[in-house]
Scaffold this motif. Structure first.
Motif, mmCIF file in Angstrom:
data_model
loop_
_atom_site.group_PDB
_atom_site.id
_atom_site.type_symbol
_atom_site.label_atom_id
_atom_site.label_comp_id
_atom_site.label_asym_id
_atom_site.label_seq_id
_atom_site.Cartn_x
_atom_site.Cartn_y
_atom_site.Cartn_z
ATOM 1 N N LEU A 179 0.821 -1.206 0.000
ATOM 2 C CA LEU A 179 0.000 0.000 0.000
ATOM 3 C C LEU A 179 0.861 1.264 0.000
ATOM 4 C CD1 LEU A 179 -2.959 -0.817 2.401
ATOM 5 C CD2 LEU A 179 -2.897 -0.892 -0.084
ATOM 6 N N SER A 180 1.954 1.253 0.761
ATOM 7 C CA SER A 180 2.845 2.408 0.781
ATOM 8 C C SER A 180 3.427 2.659 -0.600
ATOM 9 C CB SER A 180 3.976 2.184 1.786
ATOM 10 O OG SER A 180 3.476 2.167 3.104
ATOM 11 N N GLU A 181 3.774 1.587 -1.281
ATOM 12 C CA GLU A 181 4.304 1.706 -2.637
ATOM 13 C C GLU A 181 3.248 2.255 -3.596
ATOM 14 O OE1 GLU A 181 5.639 -1.344 -6.200
ATOM 15 O OE2 GLU A 181 5.847 -1.993 -4.121
ATOM 16 N N LEU A 182 2.018 1.730 -3.489
ATOM 17 C CA LEU A 182 0.939 2.148 -4.383
ATOM 18 C C LEU A 182 0.544 3.602 -4.175
ATOM 19 C CD1 LEU A 182 -1.392 -0.972 -4.126
ATOM 20 C CD2 LEU A 182 -0.107 -0.270 -6.142
ATOM 21 N N ALA A 183 0.706 4.102 -2.943
ATOM 22 C CA ALA A 183 0.202 5.428 -2.591
ATOM 23 C C ALA A 183 1.097 6.563 -3.062
ATOM 24 C CB ALA A 183 0.021 5.523 -1.080
ATOM 25 N N GLN A 184 2.184 6.247 -3.745
ATOM 26 C CA GLN A 184 3.078 7.312 -4.183
ATOM 27 C C GLN A 184 2.401 8.256 -5.169
ATOM 28 O OE1 GLN A 184 6.670 5.487 -5.621
ATOM 29 N NE2 GLN A 184 7.230 4.647 -3.629
ATOM 30 N N ASP A 185 1.480 7.752 -5.969
ATOM 31 C CA ASP A 185 0.848 8.611 -6.981
ATOM 32 C C ASP A 185 -0.669 8.424 -7.032
ATOM 33 O OD1 ASP A 185 0.855 6.061 -7.961
ATOM 34 O OD2 ASP A 185 1.640 6.574 -9.938
ATOM 35 N N ARG A 186 -1.262 7.955 -5.929
ATOM 36 C CA ARG A 186 -2.706 7.767 -5.904
ATOM 37 C C ARG A 186 -3.217 7.916 -4.470
ATOM 38 N NH1 ARG A 186 -2.852 2.235 -8.571
ATOM 39 N NH2 ARG A 186 -0.622 2.634 -8.833
ATOM 40 N N ILE A 187 -4.534 7.990 -4.349
ATOM 41 C CA ILE A 187 -5.166 8.053 -3.027
ATOM 42 C C ILE A 187 -5.513 6.634 -2.593
ATOM 43 C CG2 ILE A 187 -7.125 8.937 -1.703
ATOM 44 C CD1 ILE A 187 -7.383 11.147 -3.833
ATOM 45 N N VAL A 188 -5.113 6.276 -1.387
ATOM 46 C CA VAL A 188 -5.470 4.981 -0.811
ATOM 47 C C VAL A 188 -6.216 5.256 0.494
ATOM 48 C CG1 VAL A 188 -4.647 2.776 0.080
ATOM 49 C CG2 VAL A 188 -3.435 3.880 -1.813
ATOM 50 N N LEU A 189 -7.484 4.866 0.551
ATOM 51 C CA LEU A 189 -8.315 5.065 1.734
ATOM 52 C C LEU A 189 -8.573 3.710 2.382
ATOM 53 C CD1 LEU A 189 -10.082 6.902 3.545
ATOM 54 C CD2 LEU A 189 -11.957 6.540 1.919
ATOM 55 N N ILE A 190 -8.110 3.555 3.610
ATOM 56 C CA ILE A 190 -8.222 2.276 4.322
ATOM 57 C C ILE A 190 -9.132 2.452 5.530
ATOM 58 C CG2 ILE A 190 -6.978 0.409 5.462
ATOM 59 C CD1 ILE A 190 -4.420 1.464 4.176
#
Length: 307
Positions: A179-190
């Motif tokens: 998730l940390s990797e994915l969140a570099q250029d997108r919004i991640v709502l958990i």
């Protein structure tokens, strides 16, 4: 990309009364990991369904880059990936076939879908069970299938409702790193009630209680609210029964010398005097879980809270 929740409310009606599942929630989400933290029943899932466009709010609106998602319709769905708390699947589907089916529903071309599925199976450690029926997988593996389907369309806004349910500690660590990797250029709502899922990776956290946002900030900002309100002390086992009803104990540990170490919360001046009367309290460095348990004290009575 920016997502704005503009005074969102959701009311449910039964024969006796109206219930406010979500009550005037406003948030402005920017790229990074956002934690939506709250106890079960606090309104998190309802809010997530509204953000996804699955459920309409009673009042308020959700904006994507300033546009109402109801007007964007399909264009908005193309931007999001969603893992619900309970995701459905056909029992006879294998992992690979299920992901291919979801990819087709999302309009992903076959050739692109095949390479994407192969990549995601490796990423969530499911390559070895790609041809196994989902119904025969463990709970943790089923959860990883759900995570993979949410990532199929390479979404710019990833929405995950209790994503680590059923994952073992090692899988949780791998998932948080992903998730940390994915969140570099997108919004991640958990959305989660497990503090450790978001404590170290969230850019910002919103704490939800009784349908409202009780607090919002970075982990450091939220933890600072608890300065001077957490202490530790050591007692003998025979003292514990009389102290359990007097002190707000959030954790205890048996020590090799037979004593018990307690970690406690102070709610007000009376608590502080009570603690000093029965123990020798020492200040402790606060953590995010301390703030959580100060807002949801009932969670200390449940064995399932992740401390």
């Amino acid at each position: 990309m920016e997502i704005t929740l503009d005074h969102i409310s959701k009311h449910f009606h039964d024969r006796k009364r109206a219930k406010k599942a979500v009550d005037d929630v406003s948030l402005h989400l920017t790229p990074g990991v956002w934690g939506l933290l709250g106890a079960n029943g606090s309104g998190k899932t309802t809010l997530m369904r509204i953000v996804c466009g699955i459920m309409s709010p009673t009042a308020g609106r959700v904006l994507c880059d300033g546009e109402d998602i109801r007007r964007l319709d399909g264009a908005y769905r193309d931007l999001i990936g969603y893992l619900p708390q309970d995701f459905g699947f056909y029992p006879e589907f294998t992992v690979e076939r299920y992901l291919a089916y979801i990819a087709a529903l999302k309009g992903i071309p076959d050739r692109t879908a095949a390479s994407r599925i192969e990549e995601l199976l490796a990423r969530v450690s499911l390559t070895d069970v790609a041809r196994k029926k989902i119904v025969k997988l463990s709970g943790g593996m089923k959860r990883r299938v759900g995570i993979a389907q949410a990532l199929l369309n390479d979404p710019r806004f990833l929405i995950l409702d209790e994503p680590t349910s059923g994952l073992d500690p090692g899988e949780r660590v791998r998932f948080r790193n992903l998730l940390s990797e994915l969140a570099q250029d997108r919004i991640v709502l958990i959305s989660t009630h497990i503090v450790s899922d978001i404590e170290y990776i969230a850019t910002r956290n919103a704490i939800m209680k009784d349908g409202r946002i009780a607090d919002i900030g970075t982990t450091a900002e939220l933890v600072s609210r608890m300065q001077g309100r957490v202490y530790e002390c050591r007692i003998m086992p025979q003292e514990l029964p009389s102290l359990e009803n007097r002190l707000h104990i959030i954790n205890l540990r048996n020590e090799p010398d037979g004593s018990i170490s307690l970690r406690c919360l102070l709610y007000d001046g009376e608590d502080r005097r009570e603690a000093a009367l029965y123990t020798e309290p020492l200040p402790a460095s606060p953590r995010l879980e301390d703030l959580y348990l100060s807002l949801f004290p009932q969670e200390t009575d449940k064995g399932g809270h992740d401390l």
